[in-house]
Design an enzyme around this catalytic site. Structure first.
Site, PDB file in Angstrom:
ATOM      1  N   LYS A 242       0.849  -1.203   0.000  1.00  0.00           N
ATOM      2  CA  LYS A 242       0.000   0.000   0.000  1.00  0.00           C
ATOM      3  C   LYS A 242       0.879   1.245   0.000  1.00  0.00           C
ATOM      4  O   LYS A 242       1.862   1.316   0.752  1.00  0.00           O
ATOM      5  CB  LYS A 242      -0.882  -0.034   1.251  1.00  0.00           C
ATOM      6  CG  LYS A 242      -1.845   1.143   1.395  1.00  0.00           C
ATOM      7  CD  LYS A 242      -2.661   0.971   2.679  1.00  0.00           C
ATOM      8  CE  LYS A 242      -3.694   2.051   2.866  1.00  0.00           C
ATOM      9  NZ  LYS A 242      -4.479   1.868   4.122  1.00  0.00           N
TER      10      LYS A 242
ATOM     11  N   SER B  60      -9.308   1.913   3.348  1.00  0.00           N
ATOM     12  CA  SER B  60      -8.467   2.622   2.400  1.00  0.00           C
ATOM     13  C   SER B  60      -7.486   1.719   1.652  1.00  0.00           C
ATOM     14  O   SER B  60      -6.909   2.169   0.661  1.00  0.00           O
ATOM     15  CB  SER B  60      -7.702   3.718   3.151  1.00  0.00           C
ATOM     16  OG  SER B  60      -6.929   3.152   4.201  1.00  0.00           O
TER      17      SER B  60
ATOM     18  N   SER C 297      -9.384  -0.486   7.574  1.00  0.00           N
ATOM     19  CA  SER C 297      -8.908  -0.409   6.189  1.00  0.00           C
ATOM     20  C   SER C 297      -8.239  -1.649   5.623  1.00  0.00           C
ATOM     21  O   SER C 297      -7.889  -1.673   4.449  1.00  0.00           O
ATOM     22  CB  SER C 297      -7.967   0.778   6.029  1.00  0.00           C
ATOM     23  OG  SER C 297      -8.728   1.954   5.960  1.00  0.00           O
TER      24      SER C 297
HETATM   25  N1  GLN Z   1     -12.573   4.487   7.093  1.00  0.00           N
HETATM   26  C1  GLN Z   1     -11.864   4.874   8.276  1.00  0.00           C
HETATM   27  C2  GLN Z   1     -11.385   6.295   8.124  1.00  0.00           C
HETATM   28  O1  GLN Z   1     -11.711   6.890   7.174  1.00  0.00           O
HETATM   29  C3  GLN Z   1     -10.723   3.946   8.540  1.00  0.00           C
HETATM   30  C4  GLN Z   1      -9.578   4.140   7.638  1.00  0.00           C
HETATM   31  C5  GLN Z   1      -8.405   3.274   7.960  1.00  0.00           C
HETATM   32  O2  GLN Z   1      -8.523   2.234   8.597  1.00  0.00           O
HETATM   33  N2  GLN Z   1      -7.248   3.724   7.508  1.00  0.00           N
HETATM   34  O3  GLN Z   1     -10.723   6.838   8.938  1.00  0.00           O
END
Ligand code: GLN
Length: 469
Positions: A63, A138, A162
Site C-alpha cells: 500500500k 483505504s 482499512s
Molecule cells: N474508514 C476509516 C477512516 O476513514 C478507517 C480508515 C483506515 O482504517 N485507515 O478513517
C-alpha cells in the site's frame, strides 16, 4: 501458501512469477487502477533473491502509505507527489530481508482516510467483482490486486477497518494485527494510537508466512513489543473447546439482510466444526463511531502538520512562511483530509479539548474494557465487517457521514487495540462478496488463524475468483 510452496519446491522461479505479476498488471490495471507505481525492475531483483530464504522470492504489493526505498511514496495525496523516501518501512524491510520482492505500490484513500479508495488524489480503484463498485478502503488497491490474482498477497494498513473492510468487499482474507505487534516505522502516520500494518491474501494460509516475518519488537517504533505467548493455543483441525462470542450489538437494524444471513451461516459452520457459540455483549459499541471520528482526526491533525511545503515536495506561495503553508496545504490536500484536519484541530483546541478529545479518550477506555470482559469468557468474537457489500462508485460522494457509517463494525477493534481477521463467507444477490471478522484478545492472532484455517478447510468461499480475465 501454495505460491510460496511452489517457489520453495522449485516448481517456479521468483523471476517467472514476478514477470507474470507485471504482465497481469499490464493486462488488468487499466480497468482496475489498483497500482500507483509498478517497479519494472522487479524481475531483475527477483533473480537475485536467495531461493532458500523464508519467502523464497515471493512477489507482493505494498500500500502506498508505507515507505519503500527506491519507489515513490504518495500516500494517495498530491502533497507528496514526487516524494522519494530515503528509507524503507520496517514491516517491508523484514519481508524483503526474508526474500519477498516488492512489485509496486497500491492505491489508497489519501493518507488512508476513507472507506472506498475514492479519496485517492490519483483516482479510484475498481472492485474486480464489479468494476462499477468500490473495492473498499483505504487499502482498496491492495485488496483489488489480490482479488484479481495480480499478487498472492499485499500489505495494507488498518486504522479503523482499512484492511478488513476492503478484504470483505473484495472477497479475500486479511489480518489487522494487535496494536504494537508489527512496527509502524515507515508508515505515514494517520492516527498513531490506532494504526496497524497488516496483510491481505486470498486465504488465511496466504497471510501466515508474511505475518510471522513481520511481527516483533522494532527499536525504531517504541510502541512495538515482542509478542508474549498466547494463553490458549487452539487447534486448526477441530474447534472443539473453542469458545466464540457473538455480540448482539453487531447485528443491528440497517445491516443488509444478506450480510447478516451469511455471517450467521458462517457462525453455524464454526459450531459444526465443534466451537461453542456464546452470545455476548459489547455494550459501548454504539460509541465507537463518534469516539473514533474525534480521536482519529485529532491525531491526524497533528500528524499531518509536517506536510508544510518546506519538508516535502511540492511547494506553493512565496510571500511569507504562512503563505507557503496556506497555499501548499490548501492546494494539495484533498477535501476529506482538510475536513479531518479541521475536525481534529477543533477537538483539540483550548476550551473544547476536555469536552471532545478528553471525553472520547475516556469512552475509548470503556470500549476496551468491553473487550477485556468478553475475552475472559471467549477465545474469539465473530461479527460482520461492514453493514453492506461494496457500494457503487460515487454513491456516497457528498455525504461523509454515510461513508463514516460504513466503519461502524471495524472501529472498535482499533480503539481497543485487538487483532481482527477478515474471512470471506459468501455473496449477496448481486454476486458481491461478504466478509466476517474474528476478533481476538491482544496477541492472539495465532488463535484467529487457527479458527480461520478450520473454517477455510471446511468451506470454499476463499477459492472463489472474480471473472476478470
Ligand atoms: N474508514 C476509516 C477512516 O476513514 C478507517 C480508515 C483506515 O482504517 N485507515 O478513517
Amino acid at each position: 501458501m501454495k505460491t510460496l510452496k511452489e517457489l520453495q519446491d522449485g516448481k517456479t522461479t521468483s523471476r517467472a512469477l514476478t514477470k507474470a505479476c507485471l504482465a497481469r498488471v499490464e493486462a488488468l490495471d487499466s480497468s482496475l487502477h489498483a497500482f500507483l507505481h509498478v517497479d519494472e525492475s522487479a524481475p531483475e531483483r527477483a533473480s537475485q533473491v536467495d531461493k532458500e530464504s523464508p519467502l523464497a522470492g515471493l512477489p507482493i504489493a505494498v500500500k502506498d502509505i508505507l515507505m519503500v526505498e527506491g519507489m515513490p511514496a504518495t500516500c494517495g495525496s498530491k502533497i507528496l507527489e514526487g516524494f522519494m523516501p530515503p528509507f524503507t518501512a520496517t514491516s517491508v524491510k523484514k519481508l524483503q530481508d526474508a526474500g519477498a520482492v516488492i512489485i509496486g505500490k497500491t492505491n489508497t484513500d489519501e493518507f488512508a482516510m476513507g472507506s472506498s479508495t475514492e479519496n485517492s488524489a490519483y483516482g479510484v480503484t475498481h472492485n474486480p467483482w464489479n468494476l462499477d463498485r468500490v473495492p473498499g478502503g483505504s487499502s482498496g488497491g491492495s485488496a483489488a490486486a489480490v482479488a484479481a490474482g495480480i499478487v498472492p498477497a499485499a500489505l495494507g494498513t488498518d486504522t479503523g477497518g482499512s484492511i478488513r473492510q476492503p478484504a470483505s468487499f473484495c472477497g479475500i482474507s486479511g489480518i489487522k494485527p494487535t496494536y504494537g505487534r508489527v512496527s509502524r516505522y515507515g508508515l505515514a502516520a494517520y492516527g498513531s494510537s490506532l494504526d496497524s500494518v497488516g496483510i491481505l491474501g486470498r486465504s488465511v494460509d496466504d497471510l501466515i508466512p508474511l505475518f510471522e516475518v513481520m511481527v516483533g519488537k522494532d527499536p525504531l517504533d517504541a510502541t512495538t513489543v515482542d509478542a508474549p505467548s498466547i494463553t490458549r493455543k487452539l487447534s486448526a483441525e477441530s474447534l472443539v473447546g473453542t469458545r466464540i462470542g457473538v455480540p448482539a450489538e453487531y447485528f443491528v437494524k440497517g445491516i443488509q439482510a444478506e450480510v447478516e444471513e451469511r455471517v450467521r451461516e458462517a457462525i453455524k459452520m464454526l459450531k459444526m466444526l465443534g466451537a461453542e457459540i456464546i452470545p455476548i455483549n459489547l455494550p459501548h459499541t454504539e460509541y465507537a463511531l463518534p469516539v473514533y471520528y474525534i480521536l482519529a482526526p485529532a491525531e491526524a491533525s497533528a500528524n499531518l502538520a509536517r506536510y508544510d511545503g518546506i519538508r516535502y515536495t511540492p511547494r506553493e506561495g512565496e510571500k511569507s512562511l504562512e503563505d507557503v503553508y496556506r497555499q501548499t496545504r490548501g492546494k494539495h490536500f484533498g477535501a476529506e483530509v482538510e475536513r479531518r484536519i479541521m475536525l481534529g484541530t477543533y477537538a483539540l483546541s483550548a476550551g473544547y479539548y476536555d469536552a471532545y478529545y478528553g471525553q472520547a479518550q475516556k469512552v475509548r477506555t470503556l470500549i476496551r474494557r468491553d473487550f477485556e470482559e468478553a475475552f475472559k469468557n471467549v477465545d474469539a468474537i465473530a461479527a460482520p465487517i461492514a453493514p453492506t457489500t461494496a457500494f457503487e462508485i460515487g454513491s456516497h460522494g457528498d455525504d461523509p457521514l454515510a461513508m463514516y457509517l460504513e466503519d461502524i463494525f471495524t472501529l472498535p477493534a482499533n480503539l481497543a487495540g485487538v487483532p481482527g481477521l477478515a474471512l470471506p463467507v459468501g455473496f449477496d444477490g448481486d454476486n458481491m462478496p461478504i466478509g466476517m471478522q474474528l476478533m481476538g484478545a491482544p496477541f492472539s492472532e495465532e488463535n484467529l488463524f487457527a479458527i480461520g484455517r478450520a473454517y477455510q478447510g471446511a468451506t470454499d468461499w476463499h477459492k472463489e475468483k472474480p471473472n476478470i480475465g
